[in-house]
Design an enzyme around this catalytic site. Structure first.
Site, mmCIF file in Angstrom:
data_model
loop_
_atom_site.group_PDB
_atom_site.id
_atom_site.type_symbol
_atom_site.label_atom_id
_atom_site.label_comp_id
_atom_site.label_asym_id
_atom_site.label_seq_id
_atom_site.Cartn_x
_atom_site.Cartn_y
_atom_site.Cartn_z
ATOM 1 N N TYR A 143 0.872 -1.188 0.000
ATOM 2 C CA TYR A 143 0.000 0.000 0.000
ATOM 3 C C TYR A 143 0.897 1.222 0.000
ATOM 4 O O TYR A 143 1.872 1.283 0.749
ATOM 5 C CB TYR A 143 -0.885 -0.002 1.247
ATOM 6 C CG TYR A 143 -1.727 1.257 1.426
ATOM 7 C CD1 TYR A 143 -1.436 2.173 2.431
ATOM 8 C CD2 TYR A 143 -2.823 1.521 0.600
ATOM 9 C CE1 TYR A 143 -2.205 3.323 2.610
ATOM 10 C CE2 TYR A 143 -3.597 2.666 0.780
ATOM 11 C CZ TYR A 143 -3.282 3.563 1.786
ATOM 12 O OH TYR A 143 -4.037 4.693 1.943
ATOM 13 N N ASP A 238 9.390 3.101 -1.412
ATOM 14 C CA ASP A 238 8.411 3.772 -0.555
ATOM 15 C C ASP A 238 8.785 3.455 0.898
ATOM 16 O O ASP A 238 8.441 2.397 1.414
ATOM 17 C CB ASP A 238 6.997 3.292 -0.892
ATOM 18 C CG ASP A 238 5.971 3.942 0.030
ATOM 19 O OD1 ASP A 238 4.774 3.663 -0.116
ATOM 20 O OD2 ASP A 238 6.384 4.728 0.915
ATOM 21 N N LYS A 266 5.601 9.493 8.229
ATOM 22 C CA LYS A 266 5.507 8.927 9.574
ATOM 23 C C LYS A 266 6.596 9.441 10.523
ATOM 24 O O LYS A 266 6.508 10.558 11.042
ATOM 25 C CB LYS A 266 5.471 7.399 9.476
ATOM 26 C CG LYS A 266 4.200 6.892 8.749
ATOM 27 C CD LYS A 266 4.128 5.399 8.675
ATOM 28 C CE LYS A 266 3.040 4.939 7.731
ATOM 29 N NZ LYS A 266 1.707 4.916 8.328
HETATM 30 P P1 KE4 Z 1 -0.534 8.490 4.369
HETATM 31 O O1 KE4 Z 1 -1.151 9.154 3.135
HETATM 32 O O2 KE4 Z 1 -1.534 7.657 5.145
HETATM 33 O O3 KE4 Z 1 0.223 9.494 5.249
HETATM 34 O O4 KE4 Z 1 0.613 7.489 3.869
HETATM 35 C C1 KE4 Z 1 0.270 6.494 2.937
HETATM 36 C C2 KE4 Z 1 1.301 5.379 2.997
HETATM 37 C C3 KE4 Z 1 2.253 5.315 1.999
HETATM 38 N N1 KE4 Z 1 3.210 4.352 1.994
HETATM 39 C C4 KE4 Z 1 3.250 3.420 2.984
HETATM 40 C C5 KE4 Z 1 4.311 2.361 2.938
HETATM 41 C C6 KE4 Z 1 2.310 3.449 4.043
HETATM 42 O O5 KE4 Z 1 2.370 2.508 5.026
HETATM 43 C C7 KE4 Z 1 1.311 4.439 4.054
HETATM 44 C C8 KE4 Z 1 0.247 4.511 5.140
HETATM 45 N N2 KE4 Z 1 0.227 3.433 6.064
HETATM 46 C C9 KE4 Z 1 -1.047 3.156 6.716
HETATM 47 C C10 KE4 Z 1 -0.803 2.016 7.714
HETATM 48 N N3 KE4 Z 1 -0.975 0.765 7.121
HETATM 49 C C11 KE4 Z 1 -1.635 4.361 7.368
HETATM 50 C C12 KE4 Z 1 -2.822 4.071 8.264
HETATM 51 C C13 KE4 Z 1 -4.110 4.588 7.673
HETATM 52 O O6 KE4 Z 1 -4.343 4.375 6.452
HETATM 53 O O7 KE4 Z 1 -4.886 5.183 8.455
#
Ligand code: KE4
Length: 428
Positions: A143, A238, A266
């Site tokens: 993801y 990523d 993060k």
């Molecule tokens: P955000 O747009 O949520 O800040 O980041 C997206 C993203 C991009 N790349 C990786 C590897 C990620 O893990 C994420 C977001 N991770 C999720 C947790 N599995 C965020 C939690 C959520 O969607 O609320």
């Protein structure tokens, strides 16, 4: 009488879809009512009803120092007192850019944004603009945020183009994304043999953390680097989740692979909205206002958020920080596994740096298909029993867990003891 969390959840669902501002928080995968968190300190969070939990989610990774770290809060407070946002360049953004480029040799230049989604969306547009190609390769189970090109699952055959994995994503967009099997180096080779000259970029989680934790096979990451170099495609790591989570120089330092572009998030915000994309100068100079690839953001590089991120990044660079974090994470995994084995429960766990996976499967999965073999009902049972006992794990069998520097050995022993009690009653 419904408890405070249920009352808040009922109110929330009237005005917010699913009652949450991000789907995974709704507990749809595990069922039940999500605790509404009122605050946190160190390794613990407290819900609206006053119940305390040892927190192994840490806001999905950012809270690597634990909640409300005094130096991070102080940095944010001081920045806030100088004004929240200016929409103009500030010195602290330069400090952050210089620090990131010093910590990651693959970064010649970096652009700050406000979310991981923005970082990956921008990196993909940049890779397409730089190469003049359209095709994007991603991996099943990874993801990268919710931009259209990334909400795509594998087509019917492994080498057919993607189908939308979300409503609202036009087939015309999805067909430019090829979703391959994570850790399948031969599949990558076949895809490049067939489409290499059309592949703009490969985007990969160098340690997968969004299908639960799946560790990379060394030949997989090496193969991506070789194929991208050979075909002139952009390799995007990523590292939104792995960045300064798995080690002081991220996954790229851990595995010795130099990507062309990296996305971060993060931990670099320490809990505030800071993310970034960066990499080779010749590629980054294609970004507006220097080049033809447009990208922008009102709050990009927000000085208050960056102050929190900088304070966090400086603290995680302390000598031995990651060795200690990994020691604790490994102890949690080993002791949970021992407790399960003692009671004959099919369970395994593994960690990479300060992130970990727990699986109701005899051995850690190595790809998406093996993740799907994990016993989801068993996970849900474990999740709720541990939550009731005051231990907050990720509310899905398809998410990784996160350790913080604030967790003590006593905290971990408390969690393991609670798990031992759960496994002891497992057959009941
Ligand atoms: P955000 O747009 O949520 O800040 O980041 C997206 C993203 C991009 N790349 C990786 C590897 C990620 O893990 C994420 C977001 N991770 C999720 C947790 N599995 C965020 C939690 C959520 O969607 O609320």
């Amino acid at each position: 009488m419904t408890d405070r969390n249920q009352q808040l959840f009922e109110r929330a669902r009237k005005r917010i879809p699913g009652g949450v501002n991000s789907p995974v928080r709704a507990f749809r995968s595990v069922g039940g009512t999500p605790p509404f968190i009122a605050g946190g300190k160190g390794s613990r969070i407290v819900d609206a009803g006053g119940k305390s939990y040892l927190d192994y989610v840490g806001s999905w990774g950012p809270l690597i120092l634990g909640h409300a770290h005094p130096e991070v809060v102080a940095a944010a407070r001081e920045a806030a007192a100088r004004g929240l946002s200016f929409g103009a360049p500030t010195e602290i953004e330069v400090d952050m850019a210089e620090l990131l480029c010093r910590l990651l040799p693959s970064l010649d230049m970096v652009r700050l944004v406000s979310s991981g989604t923005e970082a990956t969306m921008s990196a993909i547009r940049l890779a397409r603009g730089h190469t003049g190609r359209d095709l994007l390769v991603k991996f099943e189970g990874c993801y990268h945020g919710h931009s259209d090109s990334l909400l795509v699952k594998a087509g019917s055959g492994l080498l057919t183009f993607g189908n939308p994995s979300s409503g609202g994503v036009p087939a015309d967009v999805a067909r430019h994304t090829l979703a391959l099997d994570y850790n399948d180096a031969e599949g990558v080779e076949r895809a490049f043999a067939q489409h290499g000259e059309r592949i703009a970029a490969v985007i990969v989680e160098p340690v997968a953390g969004n299908m639960n934790l799946v560790a990379p096979r060394p030949e997989f990451l090496r193969g991506l680097r070789e194929q991208c170099t050979r075909h002139g495609s952009v390799l995007i790591f990523d590292e939104v989740m792995t960045g300064f989570r798995v080690g002081p120089s991220c996954a790229q330092g851990l595995y010795g692979i130099r990507p062309d572009l990296t996305t971060l998030g993060k931990v670099i915000g320490g809990g505030m909205p800071v993310a970034a994309f960066g990499g080779r100068r010749e590629i980054m100079e294609k970004i507006a206002p220097l080049g033809p690839v447009y990208q922008a953001g009102t709050l990009s590089g927000n000085p208050l958020a960056v102050a929190s991120g900088l304070a966090t990044l400086r603290l995680v660079q302390a000598p031995g920080f990651f060795a200690e974090l990994e020691r604790k994470t490994r102890a949690l995994c080993d002791d949970l596994s021992a407790a399960a084995a003692k009671h004959g429960v099919a369970f395994s766990a593994q960690c990479v740096g300060g992130m970990f996976g727990v699986y109701f499967r005899a051995a850690p999965p190595r790809n998406f298909a093996e993740v799907m073999q994990c016993d989801k009902d068993a996970f849900n049972r474990f999740f709720h029993a541990m939550l009731a006992a005051g231990h907050y794990f990720a509310p899905s069998p398809f998410e990784a867990g996160f350790m913080s520097a604030a967790h003590s050995d006593a905290d971990i022993a408390e969690t393991v003891a609670a798990a031992e009690a759960v496994f002891g009653n497992w057959q009941a």
